[in-house]
Write a protein that holds these residues in place. Structure first.
Motif, PDB file in Angstrom:
ATOM      1  N   ASP A 179       1.334  20.427   5.151  1.00 45.00           N
ATOM      2  CA  ASP A 179       2.399  19.913   5.340  1.00 45.00           C
ATOM      3  C   ASP A 179       2.761  18.487   5.342  1.00 45.00           C
ATOM      4  N   GLY A 180       1.456  17.982   5.075  1.00 47.18           N
ATOM      5  CA  GLY A 180       1.667  16.422   4.892  1.00 47.18           C
ATOM      6  C   GLY A 180       0.346  15.841   4.424  1.00 47.18           C
ATOM      7  N   ILE A 181       0.078  14.671   3.945  1.00 48.01           N
ATOM      8  CA  ILE A 181      -1.171  13.756   3.957  1.00 48.01           C
ATOM      9  C   ILE A 181      -0.679  12.296   4.279  1.00 48.01           C
ATOM     10  N   ASN A 182      -0.831  12.273   5.339  1.00 50.15           N
ATOM     11  CA  ASN A 182      -0.377  10.708   6.043  1.00 50.15           C
ATOM     12  C   ASN A 182      -1.381   9.973   6.507  1.00 50.15           C
ATOM     13  N   VAL A 183      -1.127   8.423   5.835  1.00 47.41           N
ATOM     14  CA  VAL A 183      -2.101   7.388   6.154  1.00 47.41           C
ATOM     15  C   VAL A 183      -1.589   6.496   6.978  1.00 47.41           C
ATOM     16  N   TYR A 184      -2.572   5.918   8.075  1.00 50.91           N
ATOM     17  CA  TYR A 184      -1.895   5.297   9.161  1.00 50.91           C
ATOM     18  C   TYR A 184      -3.033   4.031   9.374  1.00 50.91           C
ATOM     19  N   THR A 185      -2.579   2.875   9.513  1.00 52.06           N
ATOM     20  CA  THR A 185      -3.358   1.687   9.779  1.00 52.06           C
ATOM     21  C   THR A 185      -4.027   1.877  11.096  1.00 52.06           C
ATOM     22  N   LEU A 186      -4.911   0.901  11.207  1.00 49.49           N
ATOM     23  CA  LEU A 186      -5.360   1.332  12.726  1.00 49.49           C
ATOM     24  C   LEU A 186      -4.828   0.951  13.808  1.00 49.49           C
ATOM     25  N   ASP A 187      -3.523  -0.030  13.471  1.00 46.98           N
ATOM     26  CA  ASP A 187      -2.770  -0.207  14.860  1.00 46.98           C
ATOM     27  C   ASP A 187      -1.608   0.735  14.499  1.00 46.98           C
ATOM     28  N   GLY A 188      -1.541   1.797  13.927  1.00 50.45           N
ATOM     29  CA  GLY A 188      -0.590   2.949  13.986  1.00 50.45           C
ATOM     30  C   GLY A 188       0.735   2.722  13.243  1.00 50.45           C
ATOM     31  N   VAL A 189       0.558   1.811  12.180  1.00 49.98           N
ATOM     32  CA  VAL A 189       1.525   1.746  11.111  1.00 49.98           C
ATOM     33  C   VAL A 189       1.529   2.728  10.153  1.00 49.98           C
ATOM     34  N   THR A 190       2.641   3.581   9.797  1.00 48.40           N
ATOM     35  CA  THR A 190       2.608   4.704   8.939  1.00 48.40           C
ATOM     36  C   THR A 190       2.732   4.091   7.480  1.00 48.40           C
ATOM     37  N   LEU A 191       1.902   4.484   6.721  1.00 47.45           N
ATOM     38  CA  LEU A 191       1.616   4.026   5.112  1.00 47.45           C
ATOM     39  C   LEU A 191       2.287   5.042   4.271  1.00 47.45           C
ATOM     40  N   THR A 192       1.921   6.201   4.600  1.00 41.78           N
ATOM     41  CA  THR A 192       2.364   7.338   3.823  1.00 41.78           C
ATOM     42  C   THR A 192       2.866   8.499   4.766  1.00 41.78           C
ATOM     43  N   HIS A 193       3.783   9.523   4.378  1.00 42.99           N
ATOM     44  CA  HIS A 193       4.308  10.419   5.169  1.00 42.99           C
ATOM     45  C   HIS A 193       4.989  11.316   4.428  1.00 42.99           C
ATOM     46  N   PRO A 250       0.771  -1.108   0.162  1.00 45.35           N
ATOM     47  CA  PRO A 250       0.054   0.035   0.017  1.00 45.35           C
ATOM     48  C   PRO A 250       0.869   1.281  -0.096  1.00 45.35           C
ATOM     49  N   SER A 251       1.815   1.280   0.728  1.00 47.36           N
ATOM     50  CA  SER A 251       2.896   2.378   0.548  1.00 47.36           C
ATOM     51  C   SER A 251       3.366   2.719  -0.575  1.00 47.36           C
ATOM     52  N   ALA A 252       3.615   1.972  -1.392  1.00 47.89           N
ATOM     53  CA  ALA A 252       4.289   2.249  -2.813  1.00 47.89           C
ATOM     54  C   ALA A 252       3.320   2.880  -3.628  1.00 47.89           C
ATOM     55  N   VAL A 253       1.909   2.346  -3.289  1.00 44.75           N
ATOM     56  CA  VAL A 253       0.849   2.867  -4.164  1.00 44.75           C
ATOM     57  C   VAL A 253       0.363   4.150  -3.773  1.00 44.75           C
ATOM     58  N   LEU A 254       0.260   4.432  -2.447  1.00 49.87           N
ATOM     59  CA  LEU A 254      -0.286   5.671  -2.034  1.00 49.87           C
ATOM     60  C   LEU A 254       0.767   6.786  -1.820  1.00 49.87           C
ATOM     61  N   GLN A 255       1.881   6.533  -1.443  1.00 51.12           N
ATOM     62  CA  GLN A 255       2.867   7.476  -1.392  1.00 51.12           C
ATOM     63  C   GLN A 255       2.902   8.665  -2.393  1.00 51.12           C
ATOM     64  N   PRO A 256       3.169   8.201  -3.769  1.00 52.05           N
ATOM     65  CA  PRO A 256       3.188   9.504  -4.733  1.00 52.05           C
ATOM     66  C   PRO A 256       1.672  10.238  -4.675  1.00 52.05           C
ATOM     67  N   SER A 257       0.658   9.399  -4.670  1.00 51.11           N
ATOM     68  CA  SER A 257      -0.569  10.282  -4.573  1.00 51.11           C
ATOM     69  C   SER A 257      -0.573  11.161  -3.452  1.00 51.11           C
ATOM     70  N   ALA A 258      -0.110  10.613  -2.416  1.00 47.11           N
ATOM     71  CA  ALA A 258      -0.307  11.583  -1.277  1.00 47.11           C
ATOM     72  C   ALA A 258       0.559  12.979  -1.308  1.00 47.11           C
ATOM     73  N   GLU A 259       1.717  12.671  -1.881  1.00 48.38           N
ATOM     74  CA  GLU A 259       2.506  13.709  -2.112  1.00 48.38           C
ATOM     75  C   GLU A 259       2.179  15.138  -2.892  1.00 48.38           C
ATOM     76  N   ALA A 260       1.562  14.205  -4.097  1.00 46.57           N
ATOM     77  CA  ALA A 260       0.813  14.921  -5.113  1.00 46.57           C
ATOM     78  C   ALA A 260      -0.136  15.941  -4.835  1.00 46.57           C
ATOM     79  N   ALA A 261      -1.250  15.178  -3.638  1.00 51.26           N
ATOM     80  CA  ALA A 261      -2.267  15.942  -2.991  1.00 51.26           C
ATOM     81  C   ALA A 261      -1.787  16.876  -2.089  1.00 51.26           C
TER      82      ALA A 261
END
Length: 240
Positions: free
Chosen positions: A107-121, A89-100
């Motif tokens: 300053d950021g669009i960060n995605v986290y799983t429910l157990d607190g793992v950072t997927l995009t930053h 998921p990080s490989a797919v979401l990180q470019p989109s998150a940076e563009a957005a």
């Protein structure tokens, strides 16, 4: 002879032509000028302070709206749910998150799983790390905006849940704007505010100086004590 006695000395007749006479507290006009100038400066200072406070409040409100819109838009984007269920998921979401992030000017669009793992930053070094944040409300399905200390420093952060087609929360999206960047937005407005205040102060001081100069001519540069003595003399002459 009485007229000669009450007439101000010749040396004082030329004083209205000098700036030092206008600034002298020994003349009535000088006292009036300095008092009016002090009042104008206090009013301008109060106005500048009020404008700065209002600008800071507006900037913080704008940051709250901007972060909530950015996080909500990314959380509702069509491809986010399939990306979260993908193998990377990080490989797919990180470019989109940076563009957005760049488009939304946050300053950021960060995605986290429910157990607190950072997927995009916004800082790629944080991807894969566990975070501890006030995300429980979003994990329960409620969006919110708060100000707290994060990896970027003290920030205004909006957190929005990501839901699958069945309505279950599967991740959270946070969008921060640091308080320092909010302050920088206010600082960019300060030159305009201070420049306007300076113009108002100069115009007010000029108007005050003109009024005080006219008063200086009328009083011939006499001070309060001299004016009192002259009034008492005229009063005594009239009664005599």
């Amino acid at each position: 002879m009485d007229q000669e006695h009450v007439r101000p000395p010749k040396g004082r007749v030329r004083r209205p032509q000098r700036l030092s006479s206008l600034l002298s507290v020994r003349s009535v006009a000088g006292e009036v000028f300095l008092l009016q100038l002090a009042v104008v400066m206090l009013l301008v200072a109060a106005a500048v302070g009020a404008l700065v406070v209002q600008a800071r409040s507006s900037a913080m409100m704008d940051a709250r709206h901007r972060t909530l819109a950015a996080a909500g838009t990314f959380a509702e984007s069509p491809g986010i749910v399939p990306a979260l269920h993908s193998a990377h998921p990080s490989a797919v979401l990180q470019p989109s998150a940076e563009a957005a992030r760049k488009i939304a000017e946050v300053d950021g669009i960060n995605v986290y799983t429910l157990d607190g793992v950072t997927l995009t930053h916004s800082d790629p070094r944080q991807i894969g790390k566990h975070v501890v944040g006030p995300f429980s409300k979003a994990a329960a399905g409620t969006s919110f905006t708060e100000t707290f200390e994060g990896s970027l420093g003290r920030s205004v952060v909006s957190v929005v849940p990501v839901k699958d087609p069945d309505g279950r929360v599967i991740a959270v999206v946070s969008s921060p704007v640091t308080v320092q960047n909010v302050q920088n937005m206010v600082n960019r407005q300060l030159p305009v505010v201070l420049g306007t205040a300076a113009v108002v102060l100069l115009l007010s001081a000029g108007g005050t100086a003109l009024v005080s100069r006219r008063l200086l001519r009328r009083t011939h540069g006499l001070g309060p004590a001299e004016m009192t003595r002259m009034y008492e003399h005229h009063d005594a002459v009239l009664h005599a």
